[in-house]
Design a protein around this motif. Sequence first.
Motif, short mmCIF file in Angstrom:
data_model
loop_
_atom_site.label_atom_id
_atom_site.label_comp_id
_atom_site.label_asym_id
_atom_site.label_seq_id
_atom_site.Cartn_x
_atom_site.Cartn_y
_atom_site.Cartn_z
N SER A 270 36.44 -3.17 55.06
CA SER A 270 36.43 -1.71 55.06
C SER A 270 37.77 -1.26 54.49
N VAL A 271 37.81 0.00 54.08
CA VAL A 271 39.02 0.56 53.50
C VAL A 271 39.28 1.92 54.13
N ASP A 272 40.55 2.18 54.40
CA ASP A 272 40.98 3.47 54.94
C ASP A 272 42.00 4.06 53.98
N CYS A 273 41.83 5.34 53.65
CA CYS A 273 42.83 6.05 52.87
C CYS A 273 43.84 6.62 53.86
N LEU A 274 45.09 6.23 53.73
CA LEU A 274 46.12 6.68 54.66
C LEU A 274 46.61 8.08 54.33
N ARG B 77 42.80 10.12 55.33
CA ARG B 77 42.15 9.55 56.53
C ARG B 77 40.67 9.26 56.35
N ARG B 78 40.20 9.12 55.11
CA ARG B 78 38.79 8.74 54.88
C ARG B 78 38.63 7.26 55.18
N HIS B 79 37.41 6.88 55.56
CA HIS B 79 37.09 5.49 55.90
C HIS B 79 35.78 5.13 55.21
N CYS C 117 40.98 6.19 46.11
CA CYS C 117 40.31 7.24 46.88
C CYS C 117 39.93 8.37 45.94
N LEU D 98 46.02 2.91 50.32
CA LEU D 98 44.86 2.35 51.00
C LEU D 98 45.23 1.20 51.92
N HIS D 99 44.42 1.05 52.96
CA HIS D 99 44.56 -0.05 53.91
C HIS D 99 43.21 -0.75 54.01
N THR E 114 40.71 -3.73 55.70
CA THR E 114 40.49 -4.50 56.92
C THR E 114 39.35 -5.47 56.69
#
Length: 91
Positions: A21-25, A28-30, A59, A72-73, A75
């Motif tokens: 999965s990816v999170d935009c820091l 805050r989108r996932h 993003c 991006l982060h 996981t």
Amino acid sequence: MKFPFTEDTLGKKLEAGTGMSVDCLTCRRHAILDVAGLVRRLGPDQSCMHYDLLKVLYCHECRDAGRDDRNLHFTNHAVTPGKRKGWTLCP
């Protein structure tokens, strides 16, 4: 399974049956990434390490708004066989 276990490419990640999965820091989108779709698009030898994925993913919301779109982060997720939805390695 071979040891030592390495999962450094999208093809190996698909073969192992794991997900990402990816999170935009920034905004805050996932999103849950479709590993099989990424393999079709980028190839099974595409590295799935953070800095290599930043080169090909961004993003869309932040890019459209003119913000930093590569903050991006990623996981890694273990996916159980029942949740794989028929993922297979592309020939």
